[in-house]
Every structure is written in structure tokens, then in C-alpha cells.
Design an enzyme around this catalytic site. Structure first.
Site, PDB file in Angstrom:
ATOM      1  CG  ASP A  16      -0.939   2.337   0.553  1.00  0.00           C
ATOM      2  OD1 ASP A  16      -0.791   2.078   1.763  1.00  0.00           O
ATOM      3  OD2 ASP A  16      -1.353   1.516  -0.293  1.00  0.00           O
TER       4      ASP A  16
ATOM      5  CD  GLU B 199       2.986   1.127   3.046  1.00  0.00           C
ATOM      6  OE1 GLU B 199       2.647   0.199   3.787  1.00  0.00           O
ATOM      7  OE2 GLU B 199       2.608   1.221   1.852  1.00  0.00           O
TER       8      GLU B 199
END
Lengths: 715, 715
Positions: free
Chosen positions: A438, A467
Site C-alpha cells: 500500500d 500500489e
């Protein structure tokens, strides 16, 4: 500047390709790939040059090598196949090849010899002899009535050339192994005999086998090896070809209002596997913080019973001393949210996935809720404000008080790095081989390079998806420093021009040498306007694009199958939201994908097509073909031998039917100009015979959003 | 992979431009150039980044620096001026700028503060105070009836931000020099006061001077310096802008049949200087070998009295013990051919050239006649054949028995390198600063890199012209390793398309960053077919192209002035020769350039134009403009400020007149779309008023081969 040991090395090696930023980063390839390497190689003067491509897996101590061949303009090429995952090294060895120069010069000297008429028959006898072998030829000289019978005119430079050749071959013999030295010495003796007896030849005096043998033992004493040694990272095929399915485990219970568990996820595996996915990606599975917990629809205040965001990681109080599964199970990144189940349940899910030929991907989000155990155990890992409080995340004037970012400038950075590394290692040791990371661009890049570099060497086959929805150079840098796959701008590339230029950038060097795109038509964070406005037809066309443009793609489900397209209501005056209404990030949302109107059949068909057609399992062959309608995008992929070729035409208009004419680059499909061919639509089993470049296409949203053709030449 | 000391450094610096092959070679620039440097620079997260361009001359121990500024997409730029010739180094220093982040965040925090109606007047008083200075503002707080009179609403995050700012500025004060720390501490105190008294501001609390002062002392403790340090080589202007004149000194006697001398050359200097040349290039001036001496027209046998080729260097017997000028005057590369004169005569010529604003360029040809002293003193510097003889030059079956090449693979390579180096040093110490090096691509590249690298550092300002007519990568490599100028393919680029594409390649990076072209329409080795067939008009047009396309050009005279165009007769069946008939390479050819029909006036005019127009003194501004006639080539050069702009139109057809329309990129000339302008033809003083892009041109061989316009906007 120049190493004295290299003073006599006359070869220059430059412009080695592929390489990333002068060798700063490894080139990325997939197990089984043939790695083609080119370089500019030359020496001073007219002497011939030879070169080898050196390569080895990091675990091998000796170079393997393959010869390089010379093309136009000093460009040389060679290739090797990577037969093992992990780090590889490659370099080029170049040297002045005096033997090859001698061969070439001798051919020219012999061709320029005048052949007196009376000795032509002897010349042809000599030719026969050389065709047989140097050995037989030597015998012929010594036999009564042999070649001696007709003495030849002597050319001094040819005679000396024979002696020079003898010296070169004797030197090769001194380097030879096995019994090769004997054969080489025989060739040398033969040349010496020719010189001694003042005999000239008109054909080349050594047979091809003798030449090949001498070339086998080149003089490498003055060879130059390219510097620096370049590196290559080889991943397993899943890094390049994968279909991801993201779901929220807590939404998977079949009992209404109940928090889903790993066991509930397991119950859905047959459905997900049947759709053809191979990676099941779960948002963070750790305990969720309570302080400043977000309520439904990202409300800053939560109601009792609100489950919070899985990305607000950490709840030290959530793990009791009694339930603690292992020493580090303290409510942070090595703990499991109690409502999802136990470590045993998780292990069971990992195994169950494997049984369905799927892998679990975990979400690693390095940030903390105020309740994370690190906050009290390691306050020095955070930014402390002048009032002694810990700095929460903010984008002034917006505050995200439920999240504490980590401070990579901490004086205790080494203990922080070790702990973050150990999070990956903890889950790897529980069988996880794929991680979705993330917002990696908000953590220090130096950390990633070290962490991923160490993990990839220690645990080969581990894959990392970055990401990072941010600026191009930042996304590229993450890929260069170890991420196996990357989210992309695909979601926001909707027009034919945008898709074409973006794909051409992604699928050609230098980008394609280090960056592997993964296309997501939706994520829990992104419900694009095209889907909001276009409804089911838009979901169909974006799915088909994602699944066929790149070999890696994924969807967030069951929101995607169910074509959920209601956006969060933006505040008045704000730009439209890409957030979902009633987002699953903040609440449990139970629903079944087995519903009429669901996209499950189309998804299943697309994954079946991807798995059956190797052309769709990599990106390098992608070619766009012109159409005369800006709403019709046409592209193809093919295997190197063109035996599998897929031609896709998609209607980018989710509202109206579109028709037009293609202008196909037949060569990209392995077809000859003017050739007719059969196109089988793998979406609906229709067959057409197409002729040459220009063919008519008619597509209609809802009934026929696209053609995904397998192309075959007419027999 | 990662230096532990860099673990907390969060900045990435990549894609630094200019650089050659990852920093392997220096970028080339000219004294006074502004060196523009760009790089991609970013950090993780949202913190602001700052960067400096570091640069220094090699003789300086400390970096100088200039701030870099951020453009779009993480691209930063900065520049510095090189004020000294020689080697320079440059790098980039990047860091996370917490102070700048704080300023930017605080502005957003303040902008988001609600302003109660009743405190707006206080806000404006505060604004006045801050505009005055932090110092005055502090006083206002403490004065009776100051800002305390109206207490402000407190926003906790603004209050903490003030304290954070105070800490950052105190840290800057601890790094400050002179009296700056006092002012900084005052700013810090002011922020602390605001926080202590729970007072919020609505305008920014520090004035621009206070901000600038704090920014002057950034925290560089976690800064990252780009690696490797890049290098730059700065030459004097002559490296970029020069007009060469080549002649054979032995042909310069005014007494028919007499061998010319340095004194005869000196007598011609006024003529040559008047034509406007600044480099007088002499073929080798050393004793010429006798063994296998070439006769007239390259005959393999020479007649008594034949003078031989100056490139067959060395005649040990030619220097007697009596005439020996210095210990190393042994008939080789440190000797002067006795018939040309003495060392004193040579020294006199060098000085006489300087008096005419010219420099002497010597020809360094590292090869030996069989009579060269090295042959007997250092046989190990040559290739020895199996029969004990020294290998002469050959391109089988062709033999060049008058030339022995040097063997750079010699085990005695170090003594060979030292001797070759000393040849340059010998002539440099006699005042020679320019060398034309013969066939450098047939000598080891490693040698050149060492030799030129050492000479350029020890004798700054020395220039080297590479005479390598070979493959592109080889020519480029020589330039990268130290040659200041290079011969080119210009002689063989004759069509508009060839000239355009070749010039565009030469005048843009990466090539223009290391390769400086020198255009020669003829040399003693090359009489191109265009000149053979086209006669005087061809000589005119090729001269104009050479003198205006590149800032460096040269001619071989007086063959060029006199339009000598008779080629050597090729052997039957051979391709046409580019050699001159009765080539001066093998015989003395006396003639006067002061002859009617000579090109002296045109040459004089062109050099005058070049010297008067800075636009023609470099290549980077070259732009081609379209014409509708393939025989009309149109291009321009302009200074960066466009105050000097030259527009050239050349008729490439030496036989027929050509007419056509231009389509001029007005922007390249500093003109606005649709603008009218005056073009003054500097060749014939004609003036025209041109309108906008399209203008009519008519050129005719013999009378008006070209326009060389100075462009000026209509007043």
C-alpha cells in the site's frame, strides 16, 4: 582512468543493451525467457574481433558463455536463456582474434595468387587433399608421386603466412583440452611443411573442422570484459501473467449481519477459482484501531458497531494475553483481526487456495493506528511534535488522525527497517508469496531497495505489487528497485489515443525492461466516471481491455461482477468523487456474485481465453492496428513464432453501436500481404473469413462489446 | 547495494543530463559556455525537495553551487558558466526541505482558518506587522494596546505548527554564519510567542526576508549527492570555431624545381592570413624513409630525385652526428626533414604564425618507414614475422612495404606509450598547440585515452583533430576519449537529404555533447567526384557549405583555390579514384594561388563573414528550413539572443540554375509569424525585403551559387 593491466587490450565494448540507467538497476525477465543482448564492439585497425556473452546465475561461480555474432555497423548480438529464478549477471568479453584475421587474410592472399596453367591440375589435387583433411594432405606430400611431383611457384608472403598460422595454431594447442592439442599440432605441422617445401596452395589449406578446432581455443590473454557487470532479475511466470481478485473477507459471511471469516472466504474459493483467477488479494487482515476510527462513508466519527478501515492497522488491546498466538502477536502487523479467525484458519485458507491453483496476496500497509503496539513500544519511529504528541497523517488542512505515518528519518531507522522487513518475513514463513504494498511511494525508497532486494534473494519467487498512484518517475523508480508489478494509470486512460500511447510506452524498452503493469478497472478506492456513467456496458468493455491489453490484471469484487457504480456523494462544490457510496472500506457489505446480470460468465470466459492463448500471457508483442473510427480500438498479440495470434477489437463507446474498417498490419499476425485468414471470436464462437488488411467490424454495447479473435491463416 | 550512511536519505536523483554513457566520458563544452543541467529529483511522500547543482574546476577543492529549480514531472534544472579551460566536475545534491514543507503547509493551514468577523481588524493589523518584519511584530505584542487587545481564536494545529517552525528556524540559526543567527533566533522567538500566547495569524507570520534567511541554511545532514560525479571538459574557443589551411611546405619555394622550406612557408603567411585562416596545418615534417620509397603517383618504385611521402616517417641516416640538433634528433618523429630547414627555422615559423593570428598544426602519424630509428632501437614495438622480419603494413593482397605499423600488443607497450607521448610533448614544448592525428583509429584506443587525457591536463589548450575516416561508433569513441575535433563524412554527403540528416545528427545531443565536426571539402587524399565533375561551381558550393554548416572547416590548398580536379587514373576495371593526379603526397607541386579564377576572393569573403557573425561560430543553433526544390538547401544559425542571425541558401546543382520557394521557421531567426524582414546578402551586398515564411530564391552556378544572408527584422 585506465588500469595498467588493460594497456594491451585493444577492444572497446559499449552501448550494451538491455541495461537500466548504466547498470544501476537490474533488467527484469521471466523464467525461460531468451535474453537477447546487443553491444557495439570494435578494435583499432583492421584485425578481426570476437566476442562472447558471459552470463551466470548469482549462485553460480563460473561464467557460462555463448558466442556473439557481428551485424552491421559494429553491432554484435547474442542471447541466453534464463533457466532459474533470481539474480543473474551478464557481461561481454571481447578480444582481437588474430587467428580469424589470419584465416581471412590468407584467403585473400591465396585468391590473389597467379595460377600458372601447368600447375592447375596439381592445384586441384591439392584441393581434393584439403577437402579430405590436413592429415591426408600431409601423407600425400610424403607419398611417392604425391604433390611434390609438380613443384609450385613460391609466394613469399603466402609462405610466411603459413608459418604465422602454424605459430597461432601451436598456441591454440597449448590452450587445448582433451586430445584436441594433437589434432591442432598436426594442422600446425602441415602448414609448416607447406612453408618448408616452398609449396603454395590455391585453396585454403585447412579443412573446416581444423578451423573450428583452432577457434575453440582463442587467445584471451588480452581480452577485455565489459564493466560494470550488468544484472538481471528473473521472476517466475506469475510476475508477468496473473489475474487478481480482491475481496473484503469481512463481507463474505452468508449469515446476514455477521462479520465474515477466513472460513467464509474459503467457502467462496470454488466460485472464484471457477472464474479463472489465480491470485486472491485480501486487504489488511490485522486488528483495526479504535482511536479516531472512521465511520461509514468515511465519516470522521464512528458509531458503535462500525468496523473501521482495515488500513487503520493496529489494536494492541485487541489481542489478549490468553489469545496471543505467538510472541509477536501483539495487535500489530503480525496479528490477525480476531473476528477473521485464527492463525490456523489463515493457514488453512492459504492451503485451500493452493488446492484451487490460487495464491493468497496480503496487503502490506506500513502505517499505524494510534492503537498500534509500535506507538508505545517505539515512539522514536514516528515524528514527535513539539508538544510531545505523535504526528498524525495530514494533507493540510485535511487531518487523518486515525493514521500515524512512520518516520524514515528516525535516528532509530535501522531497528525500524528490521521490524518492517520482519513483517514480510513473518507472512512469507506462513506460506504467503505475493504481497500488494500500500502506498509504497510514501515510504523511503532506500528502505524498499534494501528490503525487497534482501527478500527476493532470500525467498526467490516472492512477488510484490506496488500500489503507487503517483508521478511517472516515482512509479518507475519503485519498479526499478524491486517491485515485480505495478498499478498503472489504466483506470484513467479511456480514449483510443490515451490507451494506445500509454500501452506503447509500457510495452517497449526502456519501461518494459523494468516495469510490469497490472491493470485494474476498479479498486475499492477508484470507481471511475466511465463506470459510474456507463453502467454494465462500460464494465464489460473496461474488463475486456484490462484482460487483453496486459498480461496482469485484477478486479475488486464482487463490486465489479455486480457492476456496482454508485459514487459517494461529493461535498457541494467539490469535484466528483471516485469513491464508492457505502464503501466497503468502512463497512461490511454482503452480496452474492451469483446473480442474474452479473459479469461472472464474461470474466470466466476472458480468463479461459487468457489461459488458453500464450499470446495473451506477455506484453512485448502488442501491436495496435489502425481503424477508421476513433471509438474502435484494435490491437493484437502473438507468440514469437506467430502460431498463437490474438486480434482484439473493442468498442470504446458504452452507449452506441460503432462500425468501421480495420487496417491490419498483417506481419504482426504472421500473415502475408494480401492473405486471407480465419478469425474465430473466442467470446461468442463466431467465425469469419477476413481478407487482407481492411475488414469491416460492427460492435454494439450489451450484445457484442468486442471481438477477441484467434487468427489462423486460411489453409 | 545501499551505504548504511545513506539509510535516512530519502531523495532520489536520476536521469542527469548531459552525461555521456553513464559518466564514462566527459561532456565537452567551450570556455564561457553556460552549462545547463537537468535531472529527475524526488523523495517519498509529500515533503518538499530542494536541490543544488554542485560544480568545480578540477583545480578547485571545494564545490561551488547554484540552486536548481523544479519544473514539471519532477524535472529539475540549473546551470553554471565555465570560466576556465580544463576538466570540470559536477554533481547534484538533493535533500528533503522540511522548512519549505513547513512554510507551504502553514500557508494552507492559515488559509483554512475561519476568520471571525470581530477579529478581522486585528488580522489586518497583524498583516501590517508581518509585512514590516517579525521584529516589529514582536514589539507590537509587547506594546500597550498591541495585538493582545483582541485575543484570537486558537487553532491547535496552527499553534503546534508555529512551535515546529520555531524549532526548524532555531536549527537553521545553529548552522548560520555571520550575524544571521541573531535574526533567525528572533524569528523563532516570534513564532514561539505566537504559540505561547495562543494567538493565531491569518497572514503568514514571517516576512520574505526572514524566510530567505532561514532557507539560506538548510539542513543537509541527510542530503544525497548524485553518484558518480560527472565530468566536463572545457576547451578554448578554437576547438569549436576554426578555419584550417593545409599545405605542403616542400611545394612553397618560389624557385622552380627547388624544395620548399619553412622560410618559404613563412613568406606565404600574409597571403594565407589575408584569406582569414587561423590554423596552418602541415603534413609530417620529419625525415622521409628511403626503403621502398613511393614514386610519383604512388608508384611502388621511385626514381632518383623522388621526394617520397611525408607519411613514410623516419630516416635515421638522414641526420648526421654533426647536424643533430638535440639528443633525440635521430631521424624520427622528433626530427625535421633537413630540406625543410632547421629547428630554428621551425621556431621562427611558429612565431611568425602567431604574429598573423594563426597557429601551426602538426601532423602526428604514428608509423615508421623501414629507416626509422625505432626499427633498430625498439624492434619489440613492431610485429615480428616468423622469418624474423618486421611486418609491414598490408591489406592483403595489397602491400605497403614502405610503412611499418606499431604493435600496441607489444610486451614493451609501456615504453612505446611513453615514447609516443613524448613526441607530442616535444612539439608542445616548441610552441605547437594543435595536432592533426593521422589514422588514430589504427592505434590502440586505450593508448589515446591515456595519452590525450594526460596531455590535455598537463598542457591545457592543446587541441587534437582526429583524422579517422571510419565507422561511426569508432569515430565517436575517439571523440569521447579526448579528440577535440574530428574529420567527418561531409565530403561524401552531397544531396540535400544527406546533408540535412547528417547535420541534424552532428548538432544535437548525444553526438554534439562530445563530437566536434570539422568539414573538409577536399584533402590530399580525397578529391570527391562532385569536384572532379562539377569544376569551379562545385568547388564554390562545397566551400560555402563547409564554411557555414559547421564552425570548424578546412581546405587543402592551393589545390582548392585553384579548383584542381584531375583525378588519378584508376586501373582498368577499378572504381573511380578519389586520389589526385600527380598527387602532392608524392611530388613537389609549385603553383601560385594568386591567379585569375582562383577562389581566393570567395574564401576571403567567407572567412570574413564567419569572423564577423557569432551565429556561425558554433553549431547548436543550426536549423534547416524547407524549400520546394530538392537542389536548394536552406538553413540558419543564430546566437541565443537572436541578435545575430544568418540564413543560408545554397544551390546544390553545380550545372544548372535553380529557383524555388523557402518555407522558413521564423522563430529560429527571432522573427514573429507574418513578420517582414531584411536579408542582406553578405556575399554580394544585395539587400532584399522578405515577407513571412515563403520567399522566392533564384541561384545560378558561377554567378550566384548561394545566399549568405544576415537577417534583421524590419524596423
Amino acid at each position: 582512468m585506465i588500469k595498467p593491466s588493460q594497456g594491451r587490450s585493444r577492444v572497446v565494448i559499449e552501448h550494451i543493451s538491455p541495461q537500466i540507467d548504466g547498470g544501476r538497476h537490474p533488467v527484469c525477465r521471466i523464467l525461460g525467457d531468451q535474453v537477447a543482448v546487443t553491444a557495439v564492439i570494435f578494435a583499432d585497425g583492421h584485425d578481426h574481433v570476437a566476442a562472447r556473452l558471459l552470463y551466470r546465475h548469482d549462485a553460480e561461480s563460473d561464467w557460462r558463455f555463448t558466442p556473439m555474432t557481428q551485424g552491421a555497423n559494429d553491432l554484435w548480438s547474442g542471447s541466453f536463456t534464463v533457466d532459474r529464478i533470481g539474480q543473474w549477471h551478464y557481461a561481454i568479453l571481447g578480444w582481437v582474434d588474430h587467428f580469424d584475421t589470419w584465416v581471412s587474410d590468407l584467403r585473400k592472399r591465396l585468391a590473389a595468387q597467379p595460377i600458372p596453367v601447368e600447375s592447375q591440375s596439381i592445384a586441384s589435387r591439392a584441393r581434393e587433399a584439403t577437402i579430405a583433411s590436413a592429415h591426408i594432405a600431409t601423407e600425400m606430400f610424403d607419398s611417392p608421386g604425391g604433390l611434390e611431383a609438380g613443384p609450385q611457384p613460391v609466394s613469399e608472403d603466402v609462405q610466411i603466412a603459413f608459418r604465422t598460422g602454424a605459430v597461432l595454431i601451436e598456441q591454440a594447442a597449448s590452450r587445448a583440452e582433451g586430445g584436441d592439442d594433437k589434432s591442432l599440432l598436426e594442422s600446425a605441422r602441415f602448414l609448416t611443411t607447406l612453408a618448408d617445401r616452398n609449396l603454395s596452395f590455391y585453396d585454403f589449406p585447412l579443412d573446416p573442422e581444423a578451423l573450428t578446432l583452432a577457434e575453440k581455443y582463442p587467445d584471451l590473454s588480452l581480452a577485455r570484459q565489459s564493466d560494470p557487470v550488468l544484472s538481471l532479475w528473473v521472476d517466475r511466470q506469475r510476475a508477468q501473467f496473473s489475474a487478481w481478485y480482491e475481496l473484503f473477507p469481512r463481507s463474505t459471511s452468508t449469515v446476514l449481519g455477521k462479520h465474515g471469516t477466513f472460513a467464509d472466504v474459503e467457502a467462496q474459493l470454488p466460485e472464484i477459482a471457477a472464474m479463472g483467477f489465480d491470485i486472491l488479494y485480501l486487504p489488511p487482515i490485522h486488528p483495526i484501531g479504535r482511536a479516531f476510527r472512521k465511520g461509514k462513508n468515511n465519516s470522521v466519527t464512528s458509531e458503535p458497531g462500525d468496523v473501521g478501515s482495515p488500513w487503520a492497522i493496529g489494536d494492541a488491546a485487541g489481542i489478549s494475553a490468553k489469545t496471543k498466538a505467538h510472541p509477536e502477536d501483539n495487535g500489530g502487523h503480525k496479528s490477525i483481526h480476531p473476528e477473521l479467525g485464527t492463525f490456523a484458519d489463515f493457514d488453512h485458507l492459504v492451503k485451500a487456495c493452493q488446492a484451487h491453483n490460487m495464491e493468497v496476496a496480503l496487503d502490506i500497509a506500513f502505517q499505524c493506528s494510534p492503537d498500534h503496539p509500535w506507538v508505545t513500544e517505539h515512539p522514536s519511529w514516528f515524528v514527535i511534535r513539539p508538544d510531545g504528541s505523535i504526528q498524525y497523517a495530514e494533507n493540510p488542512p485535511k487531518k487523518y488522525q486515525d493514521i500515524y505515518p512512520l518516520n524514515f528519518e528516525s535516528p532509530d531507522w535501522q531497528s525500524l527497517w528490521d521490524e518492517l522487513y520482519s513483517v514480510f518475513e513473518f507472512w512469507i514463513q506462513r506460506g504467503v508469496k505475493v504481497f500488494r504494498v500500500d502506498n509504497p511511494h510514501t515510504k523511503a525508497f532506500t528502505f524498499w531497495e534494501w528490503c525487497l532486494g534482501t527478500l527476493r534473494v532470500k525467498y526467490p519467487g516472492t512477488l510484490f505489487l506496488a500500489e503507487a498512484f503517483t508521478r511517472p518517475h516515482v512509479m518507475h523508480w519503485l519498479a526499478k528497485t524491486g517491485y515485480s508489478q505495478s498499478y498503472t494509470y489504466f483506470t484513467w486512460r479511456t480514449s483510443k489515443w490515451e490507451l494506445t500511447s500509454y500501452m506503447e510506452e509500457l510495452t517497449t524498452p526502456p519501461i518494459s525492461d523494468f516495469f510490469r503493469p497490472n491493470f485494474w478497472p476498479n479498486t475499492p478506492d477508484i470507481l471511475h466516471k466511465v463506470l459510474q456513467d456507463g453502467g454494465r456496458p462500460a464494465f464489460e468493455l473496461r474488463l475486456i481491455l484490462a484482460a487483453t491489453l496486459t498480461a496482469n490484471y485484477g478486479i475488486y469484487g464482487p463490486a465489479y461482477e455486480l457492476c456496482e457504480n454508485a459514487p459517494a456523494r461529493p461535498a457541494p462544490g467539490r469535484t466528483e468523487s471516485e469513491e464508492y457510496l457505502d464503501s466497503e472500506k468502512y463497512e461490511i457489505r454482503q452480496r452474492s456474485r451469483i446473480t442474474s446480470g452479473s459479469l461472472v460468465p464474461l470474466i470466466t470466459q476472458l480468463n479461459k481465453i487468457r489461459n488458453a492463448n500464450p499470446a495473451l500471457q506477455s506484453n512485448g508483442s502488442l501491436r495496435f492496428h489502425a481503424t477508421d473510427n476513433p471509438q474502435l480500438i484494435c490491437y493484437s498479440k502473438a507468440t514469437p513464432d506467430k502460431k498463437n495470434a490474438i486480434l482484439v477489437v473493442v468498442n470504446l463507446d458504452p452507449v452506441y453501436g460503432q462500425t468501421g474498417w480495420t487496417d491490419i498490419d498483417l506481419n504482426a499476425l504472421g500473415l502475408a500481404p494480401g492473405q486471407s485468414f480465419v478469425v474465430d471470436d473466442l467470446l461468442n464462437n463466431a467465425h469469419y473469413t477476413w481478407h487482407d488488411r481492411r475488414n469491416y467490424v460492427a460492435l454494439r454495447p450489451g450484445t457484442q462489446p468486442a471481438h477477441v479473435f484467434r487468427v489462423a491463416p486460411l489453409p
